[in-house]
Design an enzyme around this catalytic site. Sequence first.
Site, PDB file in Angstrom:
ATOM      1  N   ASP A  55       0.329  -0.695  -0.042  1.00 52.62           N
ATOM      2  CA  ASP A  55      -0.256   0.051   0.468  1.00 52.62           C
ATOM      3  C   ASP A  55       1.363   1.163   0.167  1.00 52.62           C
ATOM      4  O   ASP A  55       0.326   2.628   0.610  1.00 52.62           O
ATOM      5  CB  ASP A  55      -0.852   0.108   1.102  1.00 52.62           C
ATOM      6  N   HIS A 113      -4.067  -2.053  -5.843  1.00 51.95           N
ATOM      7  CA  HIS A 113      -3.746  -0.421  -6.779  1.00 51.95           C
ATOM      8  C   HIS A 113      -4.699  -0.089  -6.692  1.00 51.95           C
ATOM      9  O   HIS A 113      -5.489  -0.335  -8.051  1.00 51.95           O
ATOM     10  CB  HIS A 113      -3.310  -0.433  -7.957  1.00 51.95           C
TER      11      HIS A 113
END
Length: 448
Positions: free
Chosen positions: A20, A48
Amino acid sequence: MTTHSSSQTCSAVVGLQWGDEGKGKAVDILAAQHDAVVRYNGGANAGHSVVVKGERFSLHLIPSGILYPGKLAVIGNGVVVDPWKLVEEVEGLKKRGVDTSGLVCSDRAHAVLPYHKTEDALREDLLKRNAAALAVDERGVSEIGTTRRGIGPAYADKAQRACAIRMGDLLRPEVLREKLDVAVAMKGPALTGLARTLGVNAEELNRDALIQQCTEVGQKLAPLIKETTHLLHAQLGAGKKILFEGANGSLLDVDHGTYPYVTGSTCISSGIGPGTGVPTTRVGRILGIMKAYSTRVGGGPFPTELKDAIGDGIRNRGREFGTTTGRPRRVGWLDLVAVKYAAMINGATGLCLTMLDVLAGVEEIKVCTAYRINGAETTQFPPDAYDLQRVTPVYTTLKGFAQDITKARRLADLPAEARRYIDFIEQSVGVKADMVGVGPDREQTLTS
Ligand code: IMP
């Protein structure tokens, strides 16, 4: 940045923390300078997010490069692919008008089947139950906090081989039938046994239903499933540039991360070779993505974790909630021991610092520069969760900045304290920052 030889026409984007880090945006920006974007590890556990002209796209299996029309987007053999999720993702993109004709999935990639997800969930529940009964902490027996997407069990089957199903097998009914026979014989009793131990119901595996589901999804995906190793080498032979997109994060790497609180794949840049068939020596630029602070989802030690109002503020301003599971992310100060280690094992040639804007308003920013363990100070990252659990971070405190920096378009636009923060990171890690992110949009990226 280092200089590269003429055969090093490839670049890689890798996460230097626990996932992340904002890799999607970096990939999206670099994709413009490359002809193909390739995933080499992980599966639908990854998430994503890319914002293009104010529109947010969340991708799990498909490389972020798909958002550029005309690029080749490859799901490499090192990825474990949930075929039904792939269909869903392709259809979702098509509905929003995205051209998916450049998408290819390796026939060597392993398929994640419904029983992998069941196994993932039952194993997690068992670990959780045992941990609660033994009142243990995070030394290796409590819940990993997986995404329950079947990632670990699919990689385990790949190594175990007997009943593993590759994407190419979805197109061969006779092979599929034989493999699913073995899978049902091996997995069925194991899963029902585990369920019985936990006192829950588990549906018996149904061979015929599995064959039908797999055949149907194989037919849908047939146009995408291809041999990709020769395809990628043909691209290289034609002088094309390839961008490799790492999923998850270096500290989640199955060998080099905070084991056992890791994922099942090689997330670091050296996973490119086994995960695509392209030698890593072809990769000249390795961009290490790091947030201006730390986050982690799931279990496992996190020395710089903040469980206070500062942490809550960062979580809310940074929208730190999982793209894949929606779970609130754990938040903490930047850990430079961890990032320096990650840059080292990846061979990072440049850094991309993301989410710097989120720190605006934090009066004093702490940065972990060493660990104290057993009374001694060290800058070495420990080999596993057991040791990491026992470290105390040693902090350096830097002055924060109050201003909103989301409108900055050049490094020179940043307040002096923000620039000092970047310098401090570069000096500590020993790698230059090529990009600095001050907001989610493509335009909110400052380059050096
Ligand atoms: P798994 O990959 O689902 O087996 O999960 C293993 C660990 O990796 C868990 O702590 C997950 O939360 C974490 N994880 C897996 N993929 C990602 C990711 O893309 N970002 C952040 N954490 C992840």
